[in-house]
Design an enzyme around this catalytic site. Structure first.
Site, short mmCIF file in Angstrom:
data_model
loop_
_atom_site.label_atom_id
_atom_site.label_comp_id
_atom_site.label_asym_id
_atom_site.label_seq_id
_atom_site.Cartn_x
_atom_site.Cartn_y
_atom_site.Cartn_z
N ASP A 48 -0.73 8.20 5.50
CA ASP A 48 0.21 7.12 5.83
C ASP A 48 0.15 6.05 4.73
OD1 ASP A 48 1.88 5.26 7.24
OD2 ASP A 48 1.21 6.09 9.14
N GLU A 88 2.52 -1.84 11.22
CA GLU A 88 2.78 -1.35 9.87
C GLU A 88 2.98 -2.53 8.92
OE1 GLU A 88 2.76 1.15 8.04
OE2 GLU A 88 3.08 3.01 9.16
N ASN A 135 5.83 7.20 2.66
CA ASN A 135 4.65 6.37 2.89
C ASN A 135 3.82 6.30 1.62
OD1 ASN A 135 4.33 5.21 5.58
ND2 ASN A 135 4.30 7.31 6.36
#
Length: 294
Positions: free
Chosen positions: A201, A21, A150
């Site tokens: 996301d 991430e 997100n």
């Protein structure tokens, strides 16, 4: 109908992150950075030489922002820290919230130099997260009752902010003061993805205002116009694609992280590239993320 493009890129790093991430790129050093949040690692890749370094972290880091040539800002479950590039030393900077049950998640720097950073429950507990605005050491809560924050990104002029609660899957937009990155209008839905496969996301917004979004569970990066129209879908070779970042000397390349978190042995066998980091084989009109202003 949205055009779907097969993967024609390459694997930038075959180290499989449990939860890859928070990628970003530092044009001054020519290095890309991303986190394995649950693995407590910071990955560093020099693009010109492909030299790779993995730094151990004492916390769950999720966002990195350049401050200047010698310093970076790191967002973690223990708060925000200033990281010294030369030796990796970490100095406490500011706390987002006093809640040990939460960890940090997505975040981006606004064109003003302020940071939007988010929190969520360690086990994605319902409505436990929030999004914060960080200007220097001043922290302001913007949005609450979010389960999985997100897709934080901003239009090139700084006048629009985007984010999502991946648990709900409705991509939101809000008018901002371009000089501060603070909301100046009401939230509205840009695109309702609640009935489509996968979770929206991480995202980045390019120089033309297009939103490039990694679709968790769908193995793709999808592209939206500023009016919410989905115009393209680029496949990546890992189902849990998690977050993109513009990289390269001209910000014309796109890095995408992925994850194997939540997969059992059979699922990982069926998804052998899960957790690896990729470069899409498509030219983009990206832009470098601004430095965070202390």
């Amino acid at each position: 109908m949205t055009a779907t493009h097969s993967f024609s890129g390459r694997t930038l790093c075959d180290v499989d992150c449990q939860l890859g991430e928070g990628p970003t790129y530092d044009p001054a050093s020519g290095k890309a950075f991303w986190f394995d949040i649950k693995g407590q690692k910071l990955h560093e890749l020099h693009l010109a030489t492909m030299a790779k370094v993995v730094h151990d972290l004492p916390f769950l880091g999720s966002v990195l922002a350049v401050v200047d040539a010698g310093r970076q800002l790191v967002v973690s479950d223990k708060g925000l820290f200033i990281r010294t590039v030369a030796d990796g030393a970490l100095a406490p900077f500011v706390t987002l919230e006093d809640n040990a049950a939460n960890r940090s998640n997505d975040g981006r720097v606004h064109p003003s130099g302020a940071l939007w950073a988010s929190t969520m429950g360690r086990n994605a507990e319902k409505h436990s997260g929030a999004i914060y605005h960080v200007a220097g050491d001043r922290v302001t809560r913007l949005f609450s009752n979010i389960t999985i924050p997100n897709s934080i990104c901003f239009s090139p002029d700084g006048a629009t902010g985007y984010f999502i609660d991946s648990d709900v899957n409705r991509l939101m937009k809000v008018a901002l003061d371009p000089k501060t990155g603070l909301p100046s209008g009401e939230l509205s839905i840009l695109s309702d993805e609640s009935g489509t496969p996968g979770d929206v996301d991480g995202s980045v917004c390019d120089a033309d205002g297009l939103i490039w979004n990694a679709r968790w569970g769908a193995g793709a990066v999808e592209v939206y116009k500023p009016d919410g129209t989905k115009v393209a879908r680029h496949l990546v070779p890992a189902s849990q694609s998690s977050c993109p970042a513009f990289i390269g000397e001209k910000a014309d390349r796109l890095l995408v992280t992925s994850a194997w978190a939540g997969m059992d042995a059979a699922a990982r066998l069926a998804d052998p590239h899960a957790g690896q980091t990729f470069e899409l084989g498509v030219a983009v009109k990206g832009r470098f993320e601004p430095a965070f202003k202390l």
